[in-house]
Design an enzyme around this catalytic site. Structure first.
Site, PDB file in Angstrom:
ATOM      1  N   HIS A 169     -12.837   1.127   4.495  1.00  0.00           N
ATOM      2  CA  HIS A 169     -13.287   0.970   3.107  1.00  0.00           C
ATOM      3  C   HIS A 169     -14.258   2.072   2.694  1.00  0.00           C
ATOM      4  O   HIS A 169     -14.437   2.332   1.501  1.00  0.00           O
ATOM      5  CB  HIS A 169     -13.927  -0.401   2.914  1.00  0.00           C
ATOM      6  N   ASP A 386       6.986   0.786  -1.907  1.00  0.00           N
ATOM      7  CA  ASP A 386       8.421   0.781  -1.614  1.00  0.00           C
ATOM      8  C   ASP A 386       8.767   2.032  -0.810  1.00  0.00           C
ATOM      9  O   ASP A 386       8.727   3.145  -1.325  1.00  0.00           O
ATOM     10  CB  ASP A 386       9.211   0.741  -2.931  1.00  0.00           C
TER      11      ASP A 386
END
Length: 448
Positions: A169, A386
């Site tokens: 992070h 994707d």
């Protein structure tokens, strides 16, 4: 929705993890993180999972090979992610851009995509098997001198696969993280380079002013007044986890209870409802301070000078605070007003103030007691990842607030119910004896 206990018995056969370096030479340099990036609350790995079905059009292609090669090529423009964090004086973090690479593993599992059912919210069933962990020290996973990105591709016996990843992070927030993953996807699908060029930003971006001068109270880093918080002391075995769906009917019910002249977003309505209902269910004393802390995204705001393609942290925690008596004794409009005020507080001045506070106070961790911390990831684009196999069946966080953060932190995500209606799903975790009370409170606020 499948749970870990409802999955059939299975085995995951994981190969030896390897380092994946950038596919071409990259600059050898040191980049400083901002004073927002290197705060104590950012020094962890966020984990995500993407589940894909078999796609006959991709027959003969190995998803692990496709993703590994695309990852190496994406690390060329995103070369800091292939580096390592180093801590300097004053707990200041920098990235040593040494091209050491990210960690990658491939695996196989005796499961099909259908075995997971209709997964709508975290935690993903048996997520520990599908993400690649690193060594922990005293229960804490360090980020210094470790890979900044871990990926595991688990092939399923149906021809589908699971892409599990963990992203430091300190390097970026959810939107920055998704920007990197979309770059990997574009290359996996045949692009020569990402359509959006990454930007590290100016060296002084979100750095503390000289001299540092915090100009906001920043309650998120100060413990609230009052007694102990049962959420931090209840063992996991005594907790219940139930997903709550806020679709068109529930949102209509909440809007009926909002002041007629108040414009409210879906997030604000759901956040106010859950905060008020949760506080009532936990039975805090009327004079105890309770808080709602949430992440506010700074992107897209004209007063905050972010370059296109910026993928580092561009967010801050903001806090709504009151007493349990005032929150539960007031109507929904009272909670909504507090949420809206906290949301609008995050300006460029606010972000600079956070950076100033980090430097002056040793980069503290945010307060947890009687605080409900939420993050709206419904617009992060998890399901848009994707690699050529189509949209993910599930795309989102792997975990749902585990360990000491169990029930304290939560995610709002988009989902569809059995009627095909779009809505917000929130996986609530509370002590078992508080869950029925919480459900009744929510029903009272959402009934039309």
């Amino acid at each position: 929705m499948a749970s870990s206990s409802s999955l059939p018995a299975f085995t995951v056969r994981r190969g030896e993890p390897v380092l994946v370096a950038p596919a071409a030479p990259t600059p050898r340099e040191v980049k400083a993180l901002s004073d927002l990036d290197d705060a104590e609350g950012m020094r962890f790995y966020s984990s995500g999972i993407h589940l894909y079905r078999n796609n006959p059009a991709m027959a003969g292609k190995d998803p692990a090979k496709v993703i590994r090669e695309a990852l190496a090529r994406a690390l060329v423009p995103y070369y800091p992610i292939a580096g390592r964090l180093r801590e300097e004086e004053g707990k200041k973090l920098v990235v040593d851009c040494n091209a050491h690479g990210v960690m990658f593993a491939e695996a196989d599992a005796d499961l099909t995509a259908d075995d997971f059912g209709d997964v709508q919210s975290p935690p993903f069933p048996c997520f520990e098997q599908f993400i690649l962990e690193s060594t922990t020290i005293a229960g804490v996973e360090p980020v210094i001198d470790r890979p900044l990105f871990y990926a595991q591709v688990t092939r399923l016996k149906c021809g589908g696969f699971i892409f599990g990843q963990r992203f430091c992070h300190c390097i970026g927030d959810a939107l920055g993280h998704m920007q990197f993953e979309k770059a990997v996807c574009e290359i996996a699908c045949g692009a020569d380079a990402p359509s959006l060029a990454p930007s590290w930003g100016r060296p002084d971006m979100f750095m503390a002013r000289q001299p540092p001068r915090p100009s906001f109270p920043h309650l998120e880093y100060r413990e609230p007044a009052g007694g102990a918080d049962r959420m931090l002391s209840t063992p996991a075995s005594d907790m219940a986890r139930v997903p709550f769906f806020f679709g068109p009917r529930e949102i209509a019910g909440l809007r009926q209870r909002a002041p007629p002249d108040m414009r409210c977003s879906r997030f604000e309505l759901v956040a106010a409802c859950i905060w008020r209902s949760r506080t009532a269910a936990l039975g805090y004393a009327p004079d105890e301070e309770v808080r709602l802390s949430f992440i506010v995204n700074a992107r897209g705001r004209p007063e905050i000078p972010l370059p296109k393609g910026y993928y580092r942290n561009a967010m801050a925690y903001s806090v709504a605070a009151t007493t349990a008596g005032e929150l539960c004794g007031g109507d929904l409009g009272y909670a909504l007003e507090l949420v809206k005020k906290a949301k609008s507080a995050v300006t460029y001045e606010y972000l600079q103030s956070v950076a100033d506070l980090m430097v002056l106070t040793g980069r503290p961790l945010f307060a947890l007691s009687r605080t409900y911390i939420i993050s709206d990831i419904s617009h992060a684009g998890f399901k848009e990842i994707d690699f050529g196999w189509g949209q993910a069946v599930y795309g989102g966080p792997a975990k749902g607030g585990e360990g000491p953060l169990l029930g304290v932190t939560n995610y709002f995500s988009r989902a569809k119910n059995s009627k095909g209606e779009e809505g917000t799903v929130v996986p609530i975790c509370l002590p078992k004896d508080a869950m029925d009370k919480f459900q009744l409170e929510v029903q009272g606020l959402t009934v039309v």
